[in-house]
Design an enzyme around this catalytic site. Structure first.
Site, mmCIF file in Angstrom:
data_model
loop_
_atom_site.group_PDB
_atom_site.id
_atom_site.type_symbol
_atom_site.label_atom_id
_atom_site.label_comp_id
_atom_site.label_asym_id
_atom_site.label_seq_id
_atom_site.Cartn_x
_atom_site.Cartn_y
_atom_site.Cartn_z
ATOM 1 N N GLY A 12 0.779 -1.235 0.000
ATOM 2 C CA GLY A 12 0.000 0.000 0.000
ATOM 3 C C GLY A 12 0.809 1.283 0.000
ATOM 4 N N ARG A 91 -5.286 -8.405 -9.266
ATOM 5 C CA ARG A 91 -6.169 -9.225 -10.100
ATOM 6 C C ARG A 91 -6.972 -8.297 -10.997
ATOM 7 N NH1 ARG A 91 -10.531 -12.158 -6.227
ATOM 8 N NH2 ARG A 91 -10.840 -13.404 -8.087
ATOM 9 N N ASN A 107 -5.850 2.244 -12.981
ATOM 10 C CA ASN A 107 -4.798 1.329 -12.493
ATOM 11 C C ASN A 107 -3.429 1.965 -12.685
ATOM 12 O OD1 ASN A 107 -3.672 -1.136 -11.533
ATOM 13 N ND2 ASN A 107 -3.232 -1.753 -13.639
ATOM 14 N N HIS A 109 0.664 0.767 -13.226
ATOM 15 C CA HIS A 109 1.481 -0.405 -13.550
ATOM 16 C C HIS A 109 2.945 0.022 -13.615
ATOM 17 C CE1 HIS A 109 2.410 -4.358 -15.005
ATOM 18 N NE2 HIS A 109 3.113 -3.817 -15.983
HETATM 19 C C1 GAR Z 1 3.128 -1.072 -7.502
HETATM 20 O O1 GAR Z 1 4.438 -1.035 -8.012
HETATM 21 C C2 GAR Z 1 2.124 -1.179 -8.636
HETATM 22 O O2 GAR Z 1 2.506 -0.483 -9.786
HETATM 23 C C3 GAR Z 1 2.128 -2.665 -8.900
HETATM 24 O O3 GAR Z 1 2.143 -3.226 -7.599
HETATM 25 C C4 GAR Z 1 2.913 -2.387 -6.735
HETATM 26 C C5 GAR Z 1 2.119 -2.179 -5.455
HETATM 27 O O4 GAR Z 1 2.869 -1.515 -4.494
HETATM 28 N N1 GAR Z 1 0.990 -3.078 -9.662
HETATM 29 C C6 GAR Z 1 1.043 -4.007 -10.618
HETATM 30 O O5 GAR Z 1 2.051 -4.648 -10.862
HETATM 31 C C7 GAR Z 1 -0.256 -4.232 -11.393
HETATM 32 N N2 GAR Z 1 -0.028 -5.117 -12.466
HETATM 33 P P1 GAR Z 1 2.158 -0.839 -3.235
HETATM 34 O O6 GAR Z 1 1.207 -1.882 -2.632
HETATM 35 O O7 GAR Z 1 3.265 -0.528 -2.298
HETATM 36 O O8 GAR Z 1 1.415 0.379 -3.713
#
Ligand code: GAR
Length: 207
Positions: A12, A91, A107, A109
């Site tokens: 998060g 997901r 979203n 990424h």
């Molecule tokens: C982030 O780097 C986000 O871009 C990625 O998960 C991480 C969550 O970090 N999302 C993906 O890879 C979606 N395909 P966080 O929980 O510390 O924000």
């Protein structure tokens, strides 16, 4: 003030950046509810510390994508959320969410889409050996890491980088870019044209 529902699965840090931006006034929005796909996600504690209501999906609910998406759509609607912000939500969002919030699910990424989709965008770019990767913020659709792109930031990969140093720089860019894009939404400057391309009004001060 824009009301946001946030979906998380893990630590998060992007949620934290959004909470901080709301608190310091750079983002004219309020997080009204945080829902995690995992009941033990650390991001839920961050939300609770900021007095934001939370829901951690139980394994039974999570295991049925339809049931999970129906519950998510219903609870965000009840909470008055206007946009759904995926912040490390690992997901896809299905029809119940996309139909309840059409073109209102965002979203982030950690790669330059359409390259390196999936749950390991930073690692996959590193393993491929690209010299430039980055961060993408986009509208979500029924496919994972797909949908109209709102903003992208390039991050160069240097000779002296390690996967850890690259990860740090990508996350730092995410934490800056996501609140900026949400502020563009809050001020009504983002639209989708007839080609399903995102237009940002007054691009000189765009994210
Ligand atoms: C982030 O780097 C986000 O871009 C990625 O998960 C991480 C969550 O970090 N999302 C993906 O890879 C979606 N395909 P966080 O929980 O510390 O924000």
């Amino acid at each position: 003030m824009l009301k946001l529902g946030v979906l998380i699965s893990g630590s998060g840090t992007n949620l934290q950046a959004i909470i901080d931006a709301c608190a310091n006034g750079t983002l004219d929005a309020e997080v009204v509810l945080v829902i995690s796909s995992k009941p033990d996600a650390y991001g839920l504690q961050r939300a609770q510390q900021a007095n934001i209501p939370t829901i951690g999906l139980t394994r039974e609910v999570y295991n049925s994508q339809l049931a999970a998406d129906q519950l998510i759509a219903e609870r965000f609607a009840q909470a008055g959320a206007e946009y759904i912000v995926m912040a490390g939500y690992m997901r896809m969002v299905g029809a119940p969410i996309l139909e309840a919030f059409p073109d209102k699910v965002i979203n982030i990424h950690p790669a330059l889409l359409p390259a390196f989709v999936g749950a390991h965008g930073i690692q996959d770019a590193w393993d491929y050996g690209v010299k430039v990767t980055g961060v993408t913020v986009h509208f979500a659709n029924a496919a994972y890491d797909e949908g109209p792109i709102i903003a992208q930031r390039a991050v160069e990969i240097y000779e002296h980088d390690s996967i850890e140093s690259l990860e740090q720089r990508i996350h730092a860019v995410e934490h800056e870019l996501y609140p900026q894009v949400l502020q563009l939404l809050a001020t009504g400057r983002i639209s989708i044209d007839e080609h399903r391309h995102v237009r940002i009004s007054n691009p000189n001060s765009a994210a």
